[in-house]
Write a protein that holds these residues in place. Structure first.
Motif, mmCIF file in Angstrom:
data_model
loop_
_atom_site.group_PDB
_atom_site.id
_atom_site.type_symbol
_atom_site.label_atom_id
_atom_site.label_comp_id
_atom_site.label_asym_id
_atom_site.label_seq_id
_atom_site.Cartn_x
_atom_site.Cartn_y
_atom_site.Cartn_z
ATOM 1 N N ALA A 210 0.918 -1.143 -0.095
ATOM 2 C CA ALA A 210 -0.196 -0.133 -0.074
ATOM 3 C C ALA A 210 0.937 1.284 -0.089
ATOM 4 O O ALA A 210 0.958 2.108 0.896
ATOM 5 C CB ALA A 210 -0.906 -0.039 1.304
ATOM 6 N N THR A 211 1.327 1.633 -1.068
ATOM 7 C CA THR A 211 2.477 2.452 -1.258
ATOM 8 C C THR A 211 2.234 3.349 -2.805
ATOM 9 O O THR A 211 1.857 2.358 -3.434
ATOM 10 C CB THR A 211 3.842 2.175 -0.719
ATOM 11 O OG1 THR A 211 4.459 3.559 -0.906
ATOM 12 C CG2 THR A 211 4.256 1.336 -1.659
ATOM 13 N N GLY A 212 2.597 4.295 -2.945
ATOM 14 C CA GLY A 212 2.382 5.027 -4.239
ATOM 15 C C GLY A 212 3.486 4.498 -5.075
ATOM 16 O O GLY A 212 4.655 4.061 -4.737
ATOM 17 N N MET A 214 3.083 1.448 -7.032
ATOM 18 C CA MET A 214 2.728 0.071 -6.860
ATOM 19 C C MET A 214 2.072 -0.244 -8.283
ATOM 20 O O MET A 214 2.395 -1.134 -9.207
ATOM 21 C CB MET A 214 1.937 -0.463 -5.697
ATOM 22 C CG MET A 214 1.861 -1.904 -5.657
ATOM 23 S SD MET A 214 3.734 -2.508 -5.256
ATOM 24 C CE MET A 214 4.070 -1.829 -3.921
ATOM 25 N N GLY A 215 0.941 0.569 -8.482
ATOM 26 C CA GLY A 215 0.184 0.422 -9.957
ATOM 27 C C GLY A 215 0.976 0.361 -11.264
ATOM 28 O O GLY A 215 1.018 -0.082 -12.280
ATOM 29 N N ASP A 216 1.819 1.640 -10.998
ATOM 30 C CA ASP A 216 2.727 1.831 -12.196
ATOM 31 C C ASP A 216 3.683 0.936 -12.579
ATOM 32 O O ASP A 216 4.120 0.335 -13.495
ATOM 33 C CB ASP A 216 3.627 3.115 -11.947
ATOM 34 C CG ASP A 216 2.482 4.340 -11.230
ATOM 35 O OD1 ASP A 216 1.802 4.567 -12.299
ATOM 36 O OD2 ASP A 216 2.804 4.824 -10.566
ATOM 37 N N THR A 217 4.457 0.155 -11.331
ATOM 38 C CA THR A 217 5.242 -0.898 -11.354
ATOM 39 C C THR A 217 4.521 -2.214 -12.039
ATOM 40 O O THR A 217 5.057 -2.843 -12.946
ATOM 41 C CB THR A 217 5.744 -1.246 -9.880
ATOM 42 O OG1 THR A 217 6.577 -0.026 -9.508
ATOM 43 C CG2 THR A 217 6.797 -2.366 -10.076
ATOM 44 N N LEU A 218 3.251 -2.335 -11.778
ATOM 45 C CA LEU A 218 2.584 -3.449 -12.096
ATOM 46 C C LEU A 218 2.490 -3.550 -13.853
ATOM 47 O O LEU A 218 2.782 -4.156 -14.644
ATOM 48 C CB LEU A 218 1.309 -3.727 -11.581
ATOM 49 C CG LEU A 218 0.554 -4.732 -12.236
ATOM 50 C CD1 LEU A 218 0.894 -6.058 -12.200
ATOM 51 C CD2 LEU A 218 -0.934 -4.768 -11.444
ATOM 52 N N ALA A 219 2.083 -2.103 -14.363
ATOM 53 C CA ALA A 219 1.998 -1.933 -15.686
ATOM 54 C C ALA A 219 3.218 -2.160 -16.360
ATOM 55 O O ALA A 219 3.191 -2.694 -17.672
ATOM 56 C CB ALA A 219 1.490 -0.511 -15.791
ATOM 57 N N GLY A 220 4.339 -1.535 -15.873
ATOM 58 C CA GLY A 220 5.704 -2.058 -16.488
ATOM 59 C C GLY A 220 5.962 -3.438 -16.596
ATOM 60 O O GLY A 220 6.467 -3.791 -17.736
ATOM 61 N N ILE A 221 5.618 -4.242 -15.730
ATOM 62 C CA ILE A 221 5.789 -5.859 -15.737
ATOM 63 C C ILE A 221 5.083 -6.379 -16.745
ATOM 64 O O ILE A 221 5.590 -7.148 -17.407
ATOM 65 C CB ILE A 221 5.647 -6.273 -14.134
ATOM 66 C CG1 ILE A 221 6.722 -5.674 -13.201
ATOM 67 C CG2 ILE A 221 5.801 -7.747 -14.513
ATOM 68 C CD1 ILE A 221 6.349 -5.847 -11.755
#
Length: 292
Positions: A210-212, A214-221
């Motif tokens: 739960a930290t800023g 996290m979703g950006d990292t998922l999109a990149g993966i």
């Protein structure tokens, strides 16, 4: 509902072929990162590189480019307001991510229009972050919805689907997914993948995530996996590939959270090469066992 298991990683992540080069592992373009939200596109780009994409280009605001070069020197960068350069990159990319830190400005809307208009039938498109909110506001269309992956959290899904959070049941979510025609990665403490009357649920997840960013990292993966494992040498379908990306994101976070209070997005990205090596070797051993 089907629960995703660790087996998806052994299935999708394979040893790299000996006769390979940068192009073998995907050409990915990431578009986003306004002056106010530049960190988001840097995190997405870092995740894409660390997850193994062969050639990564980031189209971002001019003010973000120097920071990106320092954070991810492996990635190339262009100014996303230079539509000639952006158009050329969109023509050659095999996977495009649009939205991390893009903002919802008029300039951002123009960029999203260009990205959507340039998508071709052989190109995967990951729509994330503010691009989801822009799309949900209307005035945009998908040319090849079966090649599109939306990655909303509950509020973004509300804007995209029209379903209020309390209305986001399995039945309603699947109906909205079928109307859009795209694959949906609905992010939550147990992220769900919605596709053609089917729900795949990720059993992993930790409050340490739960930290800023996290979703950006998922999109990149997700983009990086699509660029690699839907190629001929790997031969995975895009549903399995996206599922593996979702699972390893949380798998890495849980590994980190075992000894840390917070699983930072940057630490997840940095752990990926080690984890991918591990599962590629398990893949290799499984194939060897099958052949004996």
């Amino acid at each position: 509902m089907e629960i995703i298991s660790e087996n998806i990683l052994t299935k999708v992540i394979q040893p790299r072929p000996e006769n390979s080069h940068k192009g073998t592992f995907g050409r990915v373009l990431l578009v986003g990162g306004s002056a106010e939200f530049g960190g988001a596109i840097i995190l997405a780009t870092k995740a894409c590189v660390f997850a193994g994409a062969g050639l990564v280009t980031c189209a971002t605001d001019q003010t973000v480019r120097s920071s990106l070069r320092c954070a991810v020197p492996e990635a190339m960068t262009i100014d996303f307001t230079d539509f000639d350069s952006l158009t050329q990159q969109l023509k050659t990319a095999e996977v495009v991510v649009v939205g991390p830190g893009l903002s919802e400005s008029l300039k951002a809307a123009d960029i999203l229009h260009l990205v959507l208009s340039m998508q071709n039938e052989n190109q995967y498109l990951v729509i994330d972050g503010s691009a989801i909110s822009l799309f949900g506001g209307g005035g945009f269309e998908l040319s090849y919805p079966k090649k599109v992956i939306f990655t909303p959290h509950a509020m973004e899904w509300q804007r995209l689907s029209g379903l209020k959070i309390k209305e986001q049941t399995a039945t309603n979510n699947l109906a909205a997914q079928q109307k859009l025609g795209a694959l949906i990665v609905l992010k939550s403490h147990h992220t769900q993948i919605l596709w053609q009357e089917k729900i795949l649920e990720n059993p992993l997840g930790t409050p340490a995530q739960a930290t800023g960013g996290m979703g950006d990292t998922l999109a990149g993966i997700i983009a990086s996996f699509l660029g690699q494992f839907t190629k001929d040498w790997a031969g995975q379908n895009f549903i399995d590939t996206v599922t593996a990306a979702v699972f390893i994101h949380s798998y890495a976070a849980e590994r980190i959270a075992a000894n840390n209070y917070v699983a930072l997005p940057t630490h997840i990205s940095e752990l990926l090469p080690q984890l991918m090596h591990q599962f590629s070797q398990e893949n290799k051993q499984a194939k060897k066992t099958e052949s004996n």
